[in-house]
Structures are given as structure tokens and as C-alpha cells.
Design a protein around this motif. Structure first.
Motif, PDB file in Angstrom:
ATOM      1  N   TRP A 150       0.833  -1.209   0.000  1.00  0.00           N
ATOM      2  CA  TRP A 150       0.000   0.000   0.000  1.00  0.00           C
ATOM      3  C   TRP A 150       0.869   1.261   0.000  1.00  0.00           C
ATOM      4  CZ3 TRP A 150      -4.292   1.798  -1.535  1.00  0.00           C
ATOM      5  CH2 TRP A 150      -4.735   3.064  -1.109  1.00  0.00           C
ATOM      6  N   GLN A 151       2.007   1.227   0.669  1.00  0.00           N
ATOM      7  CA  GLN A 151       2.923   2.373   0.640  1.00  0.00           C
ATOM      8  C   GLN A 151       3.379   2.657  -0.792  1.00  0.00           C
ATOM      9  OE1 GLN A 151       6.140   1.768   3.432  1.00  0.00           O
ATOM     10  NE2 GLN A 151       4.745   1.368   5.129  1.00  0.00           N
ATOM     11  N   HIS A 152       3.662   1.587  -1.533  1.00  0.00           N
ATOM     12  CA  HIS A 152       4.037   1.757  -2.939  1.00  0.00           C
ATOM     13  C   HIS A 152       2.886   2.387  -3.732  1.00  0.00           C
ATOM     14  CE1 HIS A 152       7.780  -0.258  -2.447  1.00  0.00           C
ATOM     15  NE2 HIS A 152       7.304  -1.496  -2.407  1.00  0.00           N
ATOM     16  N   VAL A 153       1.689   1.841  -3.544  1.00  0.00           N
ATOM     17  CA  VAL A 153       0.532   2.364  -4.264  1.00  0.00           C
ATOM     18  C   VAL A 153       0.287   3.822  -3.878  1.00  0.00           C
ATOM     19  CG1 VAL A 153      -1.980   2.166  -4.523  1.00  0.00           C
ATOM     20  CG2 VAL A 153      -0.555   0.104  -4.525  1.00  0.00           C
ATOM     21  N   TRP A 154       0.368   4.101  -2.602  1.00  0.00           N
ATOM     22  CA  TRP A 154       0.150   5.475  -2.120  1.00  0.00           C
ATOM     23  C   TRP A 154       1.158   6.444  -2.736  1.00  0.00           C
ATOM     24  CZ3 TRP A 154       2.991   9.056   0.621  1.00  0.00           C
ATOM     25  CH2 TRP A 154       2.281  10.137   1.160  1.00  0.00           C
ATOM     26  N   ALA A 155       2.411   5.990  -2.892  1.00  0.00           N
ATOM     27  CA  ALA A 155       3.431   6.836  -3.508  1.00  0.00           C
ATOM     28  C   ALA A 155       3.054   7.195  -4.941  1.00  0.00           C
ATOM     29  CB  ALA A 155       4.790   6.143  -3.466  1.00  0.00           C
ATOM     30  N   TRP A 156       2.567   6.220  -5.695  1.00  0.00           N
ATOM     31  CA  TRP A 156       2.098   6.508  -7.051  1.00  0.00           C
ATOM     32  C   TRP A 156       0.922   7.485  -7.022  1.00  0.00           C
ATOM     33  CZ3 TRP A 156       4.061   5.403 -11.745  1.00  0.00           C
ATOM     34  CH2 TRP A 156       5.028   4.403 -11.853  1.00  0.00           C
ATOM     35  N   GLU A 157       0.042   7.294  -6.059  1.00  0.00           N
ATOM     36  CA  GLU A 157      -1.141   8.151  -5.982  1.00  0.00           C
ATOM     37  C   GLU A 157      -0.790   9.590  -5.615  1.00  0.00           C
ATOM     38  OE1 GLU A 157      -4.609   7.565  -6.611  1.00  0.00           O
ATOM     39  OE2 GLU A 157      -3.498   6.076  -7.776  1.00  0.00           O
ATOM     40  N   GLN A 158       0.408   9.812  -5.098  1.00  0.00           N
ATOM     41  CA  GLN A 158       0.826  11.178  -4.796  1.00  0.00           C
ATOM     42  C   GLN A 158       0.966  12.023  -6.058  1.00  0.00           C
ATOM     43  OE1 GLN A 158       1.034  12.445  -1.439  1.00  0.00           O
ATOM     44  NE2 GLN A 158      -0.174  10.569  -1.576  1.00  0.00           N
ATOM     45  N   LEU A 159       1.063  11.380  -7.211  1.00  0.00           N
ATOM     46  CA  LEU A 159       1.073  12.121  -8.464  1.00  0.00           C
ATOM     47  C   LEU A 159      -0.257  12.848  -8.682  1.00  0.00           C
ATOM     48  CD1 LEU A 159       2.742   9.443 -10.788  1.00  0.00           C
ATOM     49  CD2 LEU A 159       3.837  11.443  -9.760  1.00  0.00           C
ATOM     50  N   GLY A 265      10.595  21.297 -11.100  1.00  0.00           N
ATOM     51  CA  GLY A 265      11.566  22.345 -10.881  1.00  0.00           C
ATOM     52  C   GLY A 265      12.331  22.201  -9.589  1.00  0.00           C
ATOM     53  N   THR A 266      12.138  21.075  -8.869  1.00  0.00           N
ATOM     54  CA  THR A 266      12.816  20.847  -7.602  1.00  0.00           C
ATOM     55  C   THR A 266      13.687  19.607  -7.716  1.00  0.00           C
ATOM     56  OG1 THR A 266      11.107  19.413  -6.662  1.00  0.00           O
ATOM     57  CG2 THR A 266      10.801  21.788  -6.413  1.00  0.00           C
ATOM     58  N   THR A 267      14.486  19.380  -6.675  1.00  0.00           N
ATOM     59  CA  THR A 267      15.341  18.189  -6.648  1.00  0.00           C
ATOM     60  C   THR A 267      14.717  17.087  -5.808  1.00  0.00           C
ATOM     61  OG1 THR A 267      16.546  19.101  -4.752  1.00  0.00           O
ATOM     62  CG2 THR A 267      17.446  19.525  -6.945  1.00  0.00           C
ATOM     63  N   THR A 268      13.490  17.270  -5.357  1.00  0.00           N
ATOM     64  CA  THR A 268      12.798  16.274  -4.542  1.00  0.00           C
ATOM     65  C   THR A 268      11.640  15.691  -5.322  1.00  0.00           C
ATOM     66  OG1 THR A 268      13.346  17.461  -2.515  1.00  0.00           O
ATOM     67  CG2 THR A 268      11.582  15.828  -2.381  1.00  0.00           C
ATOM     68  N   ALA A 269      11.655  14.387  -5.481  1.00  0.00           N
ATOM     69  CA  ALA A 269      10.574  13.728  -6.208  1.00  0.00           C
ATOM     70  C   ALA A 269       9.330  13.640  -5.336  1.00  0.00           C
ATOM     71  CB  ALA A 269      10.992  12.334  -6.647  1.00  0.00           C
ATOM     72  N   HIS A 270       8.186  13.551  -5.990  1.00  0.00           N
ATOM     73  CA  HIS A 270       6.941  13.352  -5.250  1.00  0.00           C
ATOM     74  C   HIS A 270       6.971  12.044  -4.496  1.00  0.00           C
ATOM     75  CE1 HIS A 270       4.712  16.805  -6.529  1.00  0.00           C
ATOM     76  NE2 HIS A 270       4.823  16.498  -7.801  1.00  0.00           N
ATOM     77  N   ALA A 271       7.611  11.053  -5.077  1.00  0.00           N
ATOM     78  CA  ALA A 271       7.687   9.738  -4.443  1.00  0.00           C
ATOM     79  C   ALA A 271       9.088   9.191  -4.638  1.00  0.00           C
ATOM     80  CB  ALA A 271       6.650   8.776  -5.049  1.00  0.00           C
ATOM     81  N   SER A 272       9.641   8.643  -3.591  1.00  0.00           N
ATOM     82  CA  SER A 272      11.010   8.170  -3.664  1.00  0.00           C
ATOM     83  C   SER A 272      11.084   6.836  -4.379  1.00  0.00           C
ATOM     84  CB  SER A 272      11.580   8.040  -2.259  1.00  0.00           C
ATOM     85  OG  SER A 272      10.979   6.958  -1.592  1.00  0.00           O
ATOM     86  N   GLN A 273      12.308   6.478  -4.722  1.00  0.00           N
ATOM     87  CA  GLN A 273      12.495   5.197  -5.400  1.00  0.00           C
ATOM     88  C   GLN A 273      12.175   4.047  -4.465  1.00  0.00           C
ATOM     89  OE1 GLN A 273      16.419   4.732  -6.997  1.00  0.00           O
ATOM     90  NE2 GLN A 273      15.870   2.973  -8.230  1.00  0.00           N
ATOM     91  N   ASP A 274      12.286   4.282  -3.159  1.00  0.00           N
ATOM     92  CA  ASP A 274      11.967   3.223  -2.208  1.00  0.00           C
ATOM     93  C   ASP A 274      10.478   2.977  -2.114  1.00  0.00           C
ATOM     94  OD1 ASP A 274      14.592   2.860  -1.588  1.00  0.00           O
ATOM     95  OD2 ASP A 274      14.570   4.243   0.102  1.00  0.00           O
ATOM     96  N   HIS A 275       9.647   3.943  -2.562  1.00  0.00           N
ATOM     97  CA  HIS A 275       8.208   3.805  -2.399  1.00  0.00           C
ATOM     98  C   HIS A 275       7.485   3.458  -3.681  1.00  0.00           C
ATOM     99  CE1 HIS A 275       7.701   6.172   1.623  1.00  0.00           C
ATOM    100  NE2 HIS A 275       8.246   4.986   1.770  1.00  0.00           N
ATOM    101  N   ALA A 276       8.136   3.539  -4.806  1.00  0.00           N
ATOM    102  CA  ALA A 276       7.455   3.208  -6.055  1.00  0.00           C
ATOM    103  C   ALA A 276       8.399   2.432  -6.949  1.00  0.00           C
ATOM    104  CB  ALA A 276       6.995   4.479  -6.746  1.00  0.00           C
ATOM    105  N   SER A 277       7.934   1.323  -7.464  1.00  0.00           N
ATOM    106  CA  SER A 277       8.756   0.496  -8.327  1.00  0.00           C
ATOM    107  C   SER A 277       8.056   0.304  -9.641  1.00  0.00           C
ATOM    108  CB  SER A 277       8.990  -0.869  -7.650  1.00  0.00           C
ATOM    109  OG  SER A 277       9.592  -0.711  -6.395  1.00  0.00           O
ATOM    110  N   GLY A 278       8.797  -0.074 -10.654  1.00  0.00           N
ATOM    111  CA  GLY A 278       8.227  -0.369 -11.958  1.00  0.00           C
ATOM    112  C   GLY A 278       8.907   0.412 -13.008  1.00  0.00           C
TER     113      GLY A 278
END
Length: 278
Positions: A150-159, A265-278
Motif C-alpha cells: 500500500w505504501q508503494h501504491v500510495w506513492a504513485w497516488e501522490q502524483l 523544478g525541484t530536486t525532490t521527487a513526489h515519491a522516492s524510489q523506495d516507495h514506487a517500483s516499476g
């Protein structure tokens, strides 16, 4: 314990690759009514006004109460908490509330008890090498995997957090025998096949979105936190899902190298690589 209780697990057990059926009695009753309206069926009740069997008018088949499934998770509407025949030790029937919001409700999904999980393994013919004493740790691992998923899914949903800050899980489907396209491609290049696959259906504030999830286990890393790999991505059911995959790859790449993202325009992604795979 010696002899097990009389209620057979082979008919009534929950699925081990999903969460339990709806905990609300009202939801279960409404689901039954909806199913009967869709299928056109005759119903038999016991003296407690419980459905004990149902005959479909389409094919004339009769199903027992424990065979009626909730379409949201393909699990029996009546959770089986009875010991299996031949079970040697009593197992806990306590169920833990998850942190995964349940679509259409103001609560979260409920995890299966050790007894329900054990029944599911026996029903599916996978319980020969599982002992009762192992079930607490097996269920704990199952719950942890679902929380991480669910953490992975939630990270994608942050888009889509601006338009839908509170997505929820509507339903899910275990598909262990169906290789996803990505899993098939990985196998072509010598990679391992996943030991399981799920499709999770998310409610994005009124829009249903399907996620494909592959679960991998590395025998060489058994016993470590790196033994499991969960690959989550939105299914390519729409152009929007394809665009999300492109965006996420850009965010992850920019975050990895610490460079400004051309989208945000920032250096911080909405979701980290640890939270979203694929």
C-alpha cells in the motif's frame, strides 16, 4: 489439541492472498441482495434468517452459504474461524486492523486471523509443510507485505494528490498463475518469475484505477530484508496511467542524481524510489 472441530475448512476458508471479507454485517447483507438481483436466484434460509443455500435460475446450480463470494476480494462472505479437521493446536482468531483505507467506508481493511490463514492454506493444498506454531509469524509477514504494498501504491497516488488527497483500496484480485507483461520480459532475460501477482483496484476520488503488483523472493538473500521485492505500477489501462509511469521515472531519476526535475523544478521527487517500483 487432539481432534479438530467439525466444521470443514475446505469449503469455507478465506483466500490467503487477499484480505478478509467485509467486516460490516450490513455490507454483507447488501452484497447478498445485490448478487441475487444480478443472478436471479432462489434462496434458502435457516431459522436464524441466515442464507444456507442459493439456487441460481440461470444454470440451476445450488451453492452453500460458505461458497458465496464477495466480488471485492473473491472471499467467502462468511469468514471461517473454525479449526480444520486434523488440526493439532488451536490458533488465534484475532484479526488486526490494517492501515489501508477501505473504499466506500470510513474504516480500513481487516487482516485475516491465524486460523483463517491456516484454513486458506489447507483449502488451497498448500498447508502440508506448515505447522500451527508457524502461523503467527506467517500472518505477520503477510500483513507486513500488504502494508508495504500500500505504501508503494500510495506513492504513485501522490502524483494526483492535488485532485485526490485520500485514495482508498476498493478491491483486489490474486493472480498467481498470470505473468504480467513486465514479469514475462524479466524472465526472458534470465530473471526469476514472481511467486505471486495481485491486481489492486484503487478509488481515486471516484475514478477506479488498477495497479499491477509482482512479488519476488530471492532465495540467496533469505533471512534478510532484501529477500523480497515488490514491483508496483499502474496498469496500462489508460493514457493517464502511461503518463504516470513516465512522470515517475523522471522523478526517480532526478531524485537519484540530485538534479532539478524538469516537471516540478525541484530536486525532490513526489515519491522516492523506495516507495514506487516499476
Amino acid at each position: 489439541m487432539g481432534n479438530a472441530a467439525s466444521s470443514p475448512c475446505m469449503e469455507e476458508a478465506c483466500r490467503s492472498d487477499t484480505f478478509p471479507a467485509a467486516s460490516s454485517q450490513q455490507e454483507q447483507q447488501q452484497q447478498q441482495r445485490d448478487a441475487r438481483r444480478r443472478e436471479g436466484s432462489s434462496v434458502s434460509y435457516n431459522v436464524y434468517n441466515q442464507v444456507i443455500q442459493e439456487k441460481s435460475q440461470e444454470d440451476g446450480t445450488t451453492r452453500k452459504r460458505e461458497d458465496l463470494l464477495d466480488p471485492r476480494n473473491n472471499m467467502p462472505l462468511q469468514a471461517n474461524q473454525e479449526p480444520c479437521p486434523g488440526q493439532k493446536e488451536l490458533l488465534s482468531t484475532d484479526r488486526i486492523q490494517s492501515n489501508i483505507p477501505k473504499g466506500g467506508t470510513d474504516t480500513t481493511w481487516l487482516y485475516p486471523s491465524p486460523q483463517m490463514f491456516y484454513n486458506a492454506l489447507k483449502r488451497k493444498g498448500k498447508g502440508d509443510d506448515v505447522e500451527e506454531k508457524d502461523m503467527e509469524s506467517v500472518v505477520a509477514a503477510h500483513n507486513t507485505m500488504n502494508e508495504i504494498t500500500w505504501q508503494h501504491v500510495w506513492a504513485w497516488e501522490q502524483l494526483h494528490r492535488n485532485s485526490c488527497p485520500n485514495p482508498s483500496l476498493l478491491r483486489f484480485l490474486g493472480r498467481p498463475d498470470d505473468l504480467s507483461p513486465l514479469a514475462r520480459i524479466r524472465s526472458w532475460f534470465g530473471g526469476p518469475s514472481p511467486f505471486d501477482r495481485h491486481d489492486w483496484y484503487v478509488d481515486r476520488c471516484g475514478t477506479e484505477v488498477r495497479y499491477v503488483i509482482d512479488f519476488y523472493f530471492d532465495e540467496d538473500k533469505a533471512g534478510s530484508t532484501d529477500a523480497f521485492e515488490i514491483v508496483v505500477r499502474p496498469a496500462l489501462d489508460s493514457p493517464g496511467a502511461a503518463l504516470d509511469r513516465v512522470k515517475m521515472q523522471i522523478y526517480k531519476t532526478c531524485a537519484k542524481y540530485g538534479v532539478p526535475c524538469p516537471i516540478t523544478g525541484t530536486t525532490t521527487a513526489h515519491a522516492s524510489q523506495d516507495h514506487a517500483s516499476g
